[in-house]
Design a protein around this motif. Structure first.
Motif, PDB file in Angstrom:
ATOM      1  N   PHE A 169     -24.386  -0.765 -31.141  1.00  0.00           N
ATOM      2  CA  PHE A 169     -24.111   0.672 -31.128  1.00  0.00           C
ATOM      3  C   PHE A 169     -25.106   1.448 -31.995  1.00  0.00           C
ATOM      4  N   ARG A 170     -25.686   0.800 -32.993  1.00  0.00           N
ATOM      5  CA  ARG A 170     -26.710   1.487 -33.793  1.00  0.00           C
ATOM      6  C   ARG A 170     -27.956   1.755 -32.965  1.00  0.00           C
ATOM      7  N   ARG A 171     -28.184   0.914 -31.959  1.00  0.00           N
ATOM      8  CA  ARG A 171     -29.388   1.072 -31.156  1.00  0.00           C
ATOM      9  C   ARG A 171     -29.248   2.198 -30.128  1.00  0.00           C
ATOM     10  N   VAL A 172     -28.001   2.647 -29.900  1.00  0.00           N
ATOM     11  CA  VAL A 172     -27.790   3.772 -28.980  1.00  0.00           C
ATOM     12  C   VAL A 172     -28.208   5.060 -29.698  1.00  0.00           C
ATOM     13  N   PRO A 173     -29.064   5.888 -29.080  1.00  0.00           N
ATOM     14  CA  PRO A 173     -29.474   7.145 -29.737  1.00  0.00           C
ATOM     15  C   PRO A 173     -28.246   7.994 -30.062  1.00  0.00           C
ATOM     16  N   SER A 174     -28.226   8.562 -31.265  1.00  0.00           N
ATOM     17  CA  SER A 174     -27.017   9.266 -31.714  1.00  0.00           C
ATOM     18  C   SER A 174     -26.717  10.469 -30.824  1.00  0.00           C
ATOM     19  N   GLU A 175     -27.757  10.998 -30.138  1.00  0.00           N
ATOM     20  CA  GLU A 175     -27.528  12.166 -29.272  1.00  0.00           C
ATOM     21  C   GLU A 175     -26.527  11.848 -28.164  1.00  0.00           C
ATOM     22  N   VAL A 176     -26.543  10.595 -27.721  1.00  0.00           N
ATOM     23  CA  VAL A 176     -25.646  10.204 -26.630  1.00  0.00           C
ATOM     24  C   VAL A 176     -24.192  10.438 -27.030  1.00  0.00           C
ATOM     25  N   PHE A 177     -23.839   9.948 -28.255  1.00  0.00           N
ATOM     26  CA  PHE A 177     -22.463  10.113 -28.715  1.00  0.00           C
ATOM     27  C   PHE A 177     -22.201  11.577 -29.087  1.00  0.00           C
ATOM     28  N   ALA A 178     -23.211  12.226 -29.674  1.00  0.00           N
ATOM     29  CA  ALA A 178     -23.036  13.622 -30.091  1.00  0.00           C
ATOM     30  C   ALA A 178     -22.763  14.510 -28.884  1.00  0.00           C
ATOM     31  N   ALA A 179     -23.469  14.257 -27.785  1.00  0.00           N
ATOM     32  CA  ALA A 179     -23.277  15.058 -26.570  1.00  0.00           C
ATOM     33  C   ALA A 179     -21.844  14.915 -26.065  1.00  0.00           C
ATOM     34  N   ALA A 180     -21.349  13.666 -26.063  1.00  0.00           N
ATOM     35  CA  ALA A 180     -19.983  13.434 -25.600  1.00  0.00           C
ATOM     36  C   ALA A 180     -18.989  14.155 -26.504  1.00  0.00           C
ATOM     37  N   ARG A 181     -19.308  14.169 -27.821  1.00  0.00           N
ATOM     38  CA  ARG A 181     -18.401  14.814 -28.767  1.00  0.00           C
ATOM     39  C   ARG A 181     -18.383  16.324 -28.542  1.00  0.00           C
ATOM     40  N   LEU A 182     -19.564  16.907 -28.212  1.00  0.00           N
ATOM     41  CA  LEU A 182     -19.639  18.342 -27.932  1.00  0.00           C
ATOM     42  C   LEU A 182     -18.827  18.693 -26.696  1.00  0.00           C
ATOM     43  N   ASP A 183     -18.763  17.736 -25.754  1.00  0.00           N
ATOM     44  CA  ASP A 183     -17.953  17.965 -24.555  1.00  0.00           C
ATOM     45  C   ASP A 183     -16.469  17.852 -24.863  1.00  0.00           C
ATOM     46  N   GLY A 184     -16.127  17.572 -26.120  1.00  0.00           N
ATOM     47  CA  GLY A 184     -14.734  17.553 -26.518  1.00  0.00           C
ATOM     48  C   GLY A 184     -14.080  16.189 -26.457  1.00  0.00           C
ATOM     49  N   ALA A 185     -14.864  15.139 -26.309  1.00  0.00           N
ATOM     50  CA  ALA A 185     -14.288  13.798 -26.235  1.00  0.00           C
ATOM     51  C   ALA A 185     -13.929  13.305 -27.632  1.00  0.00           C
ATOM     52  N   GLY A 186     -12.785  12.621 -27.760  1.00  0.00           N
ATOM     53  CA  GLY A 186     -12.397  12.016 -29.032  1.00  0.00           C
ATOM     54  C   GLY A 186     -13.063  10.656 -29.193  1.00  0.00           C
ATOM     55  N   ASN A 187     -12.867  10.055 -30.371  1.00  0.00           N
ATOM     56  CA  ASN A 187     -13.502   8.765 -30.651  1.00  0.00           C
ATOM     57  C   ASN A 187     -13.147   7.697 -29.620  1.00  0.00           C
ATOM     58  N   LEU A 188     -11.858   7.629 -29.295  1.00  0.00           N
ATOM     59  CA  LEU A 188     -11.419   6.601 -28.356  1.00  0.00           C
ATOM     60  C   LEU A 188     -12.037   6.805 -26.981  1.00  0.00           C
ATOM     61  N   GLN A 189     -12.108   8.087 -26.573  1.00  0.00           N
ATOM     62  CA  GLN A 189     -12.707   8.375 -25.268  1.00  0.00           C
ATOM     63  C   GLN A 189     -14.187   8.003 -25.265  1.00  0.00           C
ATOM     64  N   ILE A 190     -14.891   8.363 -26.339  1.00  0.00           N
ATOM     65  CA  ILE A 190     -16.323   8.043 -26.405  1.00  0.00           C
ATOM     66  C   ILE A 190     -16.511   6.535 -26.367  1.00  0.00           C
ATOM     67  N   TRP A 191     -15.631   5.836 -27.110  1.00  0.00           N
ATOM     68  CA  TRP A 191     -15.702   4.371 -27.119  1.00  0.00           C
ATOM     69  C   TRP A 191     -15.524   3.814 -25.711  1.00  0.00           C
ATOM     70  N   ALA A 192     -14.507   4.338 -24.995  1.00  0.00           N
ATOM     71  CA  ALA A 192     -14.164   3.767 -23.691  1.00  0.00           C
ATOM     72  C   ALA A 192     -15.152   4.181 -22.608  1.00  0.00           C
ATOM     73  N   ILE A 193     -15.576   5.458 -22.630  1.00  0.00           N
ATOM     74  CA  ILE A 193     -16.339   5.972 -21.480  1.00  0.00           C
ATOM     75  C   ILE A 193     -17.843   5.854 -21.707  1.00  0.00           C
ATOM     76  N   VAL A 194     -18.291   6.024 -22.972  1.00  0.00           N
ATOM     77  CA  VAL A 194     -19.732   6.018 -23.234  1.00  0.00           C
ATOM     78  C   VAL A 194     -20.182   4.695 -23.852  1.00  0.00           C
ATOM     79  N   ALA A 195     -19.509   4.293 -24.951  1.00  0.00           N
ATOM     80  CA  ALA A 195     -20.031   3.175 -25.747  1.00  0.00           C
ATOM     81  C   ALA A 195     -19.882   1.830 -25.033  1.00  0.00           C
ATOM     82  N   MET A 196     -18.670   1.512 -24.580  1.00  0.00           N
ATOM     83  CA  MET A 196     -18.447   0.173 -24.021  1.00  0.00           C
ATOM     84  C   MET A 196     -19.284  -0.120 -22.773  1.00  0.00           C
ATOM     85  N   PRO A 197     -19.419   0.835 -21.827  1.00  0.00           N
ATOM     86  CA  PRO A 197     -20.290   0.528 -20.680  1.00  0.00           C
ATOM     87  C   PRO A 197     -21.726   0.222 -21.090  1.00  0.00           C
ATOM     88  N   LEU A 198     -22.197   0.851 -22.204  1.00  0.00           N
ATOM     89  CA  LEU A 198     -23.562   0.579 -22.658  1.00  0.00           C
ATOM     90  C   LEU A 198     -23.658  -0.809 -23.293  1.00  0.00           C
TER      91      LEU A 198
END
Lengths: 279, 304
Positions: A169-198
């Motif tokens: 997860f450190r290798r994922v550019p922080s913008e990826v998670f930041a963008a999801a957070r700006l869209d209003g996603a919570g930690n669990l959602q980011i984990w499930a929808i963005v982080a785990m597929p990567l």
């Protein structure tokens, strides 16, 4: 990777043999024990032991793999082992990826402390915890239940798995998670929808490695289980040896039954370990 | 790396809710670690000073447990066996992993298969591995003695002979070195090829390149591997003797983990077992300290 084909000459083939012969011999030496097991597991049980190296038994007694189930309740043992793995592996992946994800997102001080903590945990000798884990499990009512065998999954089975997810997860550019957070996603959602597929290659590796750890674990069932209907395959195989330590074909069937799933799993992920091995 | 600046910005941008959420995701791991590692570790330390049979409440014995165990002959034997085992197995295992990594490091056709083959024994479950070697070491029918017999070498009783049983356990431990092999393979890959090119230009031979380029750059990894292997090897001597020899013949393969297991779960002396555990880990700690002192300064200082 493409490589130029050298013209096939005598000296080139001598060099090729000189290069491969010692390496192939060493590789064979490491595989040999496994070949011995397979061959010994296929000997007819009533046959007198061979006095020479026997690569392929005559006759080949495939029925050993069936008859061992009459000899001891191997179906129960295998079922319990799979139950432990079915609960333990997904639990490990969730706990380890949560921890790794959270660590990767934290401020630098917390992150560094947690990193040091995890590496130190790797160094904790697991034997040091046998006796007192037993005391705690008995207090929690986990002794003689599958729960005692699955328990390590609650902490991600091994700190190594948390570190693997953390590095992923450190290798994922922080913008990826930041963008999801700006869209209003919570930690669990980011984990499930963005982080785990990567992180799916890491999930495959962690699943296989935790499968191997939980599947092979002999000491936990030995210490924490009492009734035979809860036994997993490793204690079952050991019981087989206690019942008849000279029935080598059946003992080797037990060893093979334990080893084959692990080797299948291992071949499944070997390309993650040998990324450059095709060339 | 830009990691530091990136992460310093993150918690500022994110609200408290976000930060609590992250700690919540860490909770299972942290709680699990407390229950399964921290509490048992503290308990072990406390129990070492008590008499405890896991049924009635523990009674305080102070340091008497430690005097008692050092007067027990089996404890002295187990401590000595474990020390001999670690002293033999660890250097051989590290050397084996290094040789295999050097031999199979290049990207050539077919080497991938060899690497997989060398790694295979490492993934075999302990119980299966012990059974396999029990068969290989069988003095009469075992493949090893059949080969020795065919070569005209005197056959060895291996696990049945108190003089050779410990060495047999060392030998079988030498085939499960896949982790060290992978670690050193990765370390070798991380050495820039330019270093070798520069060395060759200066007229260095293969040995000199190894001695002055490879080895010093690998040194930190070798230290790490040695430290890890001491911790792992000292503990991994349970399943094999438990299944193969029961610690015999004549206590020849009685190692600390097996003795501690018997002390606690056969004789219900958890206090003495815990005291033995503490002595074992103090010994490992002392050994690690010695390794650190000896191996410090093997690599190039500026690479540390």
């Amino acid at each position: 990777m493409t490589r130029k084909r050298r013209p096939f000459t005598f000296s080139a083939s001598v060099a090729l043999v000189a290069q491969h012969a010692p390496r192939a011999a060493i590789a064979a030496l490491f595989v040999l024990p496994l070949i011995f097991v397979l061959s010994a597991s296929l000997r007819a049980p009533n046959q007198a032991p061979a006095r020479t190296i026997e690569w392929i038994p005559d006759p080949i007694s495939w029925s050993n793999y069936v008859r061992v189930f009459d000899f001891a309740p191997f179906g129960t043992y295998i079922g319990n082992s799979f139950l432990v793995v079915l609960i333990g592996v997904p639990l490990t992946a969730v706990v380890a990826s949560w921890a790794g994800f959270a660590m990767a997102q934290m401020g630098s001080t917390a992150r560094r402390n947690l990193l040091v903590f995890s590496v130190m945990l790797l160094m904790v000798p697991i034997t040091a915890l046998w006796l007192t884990r037993f005391v705690i499990f008995r207090y929690l009512g986990l002794v003689d239940t599958i729960g005692a065998l699955v328990a390590p999954a609650i902490m991600g089975t091994s700190p190594l798995f948390i570190l693997l997810y953390y590095w992923t997860f450190r290798r994922v550019p922080s913008e990826v998670f930041a963008a999801a957070r700006l869209d209003g996603a919570g930690n669990l959602q980011i984990w499930a929808i963005v982080a785990m597929p990567l992180a799916w290659p890491t999930t495959v590796a962690v699943s296989v490695l935790s499968f191997a750890l939980l599947w092979s674990d002999f000491i936990s069932p030995l210490i924490y289980l009492k009734s035979e209907q809860n036994y997993t395959l490793p204690v079952g195989v050991q019981l087989l040896q206690q019942m008849d330590s000279t029935n080598w074909p059946f003992l080797m069937v037990g060893a093979a039954l334990m080893t084959i799933p692990i080797i299948v799993m291992f071949f499944f992920i070997q390309r993650f370990f040998w990324l450059d091995s095709r060339g | 790396m830009s990691g530091a600046s990136r992460s310093r910005a993150a918690p500022l941008r994110a609200g408290d809710k976000h930060r609590y959420g992250l700690w919540l995701m860490l909770t299972p791991f942290l709680v699990g670690t407390v229950v399964l590692v921290a509490v048992p570790a503290v308990l072990t330390f406390a129990l070492a000073f008590t008499e405890y049979d896991a049924l009635s409440p523990p009674t305080w014995r102070g340091v008497q447990n430690f005097f008692d165990i050092f007067h027990e002959r089996v404890f002295q034997i187990a401590l000595q066996n474990s020390a001999i085992f670690v002293a033999l197995a660890v250097p051989l295992r590290v050397l084996g992993a290094l040789s295999l990594a050097l031999l199979l490091q290049h990207r050539r056709r077919g080497y991938g298969v060899y690497r997989v083959a060398v790694f295979l024994p490492t993934v075999v479950p302990d119980i299966a591995y012990a059974l396999i070697w029990l068969w290989i070491f069988n003095p009469v029918f075992g493949p090893l003695n059949i080969v020795l017999g065919a070569l005209g070498v005197p056959q060895i009783a291996w696990l049945v002979d108190p003089d050779t049983a410990l060495y047999a356990i060392v030998i079988m431990s030498l085939f499960q070195i896949g982790e060290g092999f992978i670690l050193l393979l990765a370390a070798l890959r991380s050495i820039p090829p330019d270093y070798y090119a520069a060395g060759s230009l200066d007229g260095a031979g293969r040995w000199q390149l190894f001695r002055h380029v490879t080895l010093p750059l690998l040194a930190p990894w070798l230290v790490l591997l040695t430290v890890r292997d001491i911790i792992v090897t000292a503990q991994n001597t349970f399943t094999a003797p438990y299944l193969m020899t029961g610690g015999g013949p004549y206590y020849a393969t009685l190692f600390m983990p097996l003795l501690i297991y018997e002390e606690a779960f056969d004789r219900f002396r958890f206090g003495l077992g815990s005291a033995m555990m503490i002595v074992m880990f103090l010994s490992i700690g002392l050994l690690l300290y010695l390794v650190f002192v000896t191996m410090r300064g093997w690599g190039y200082e500026d690479d540390a």
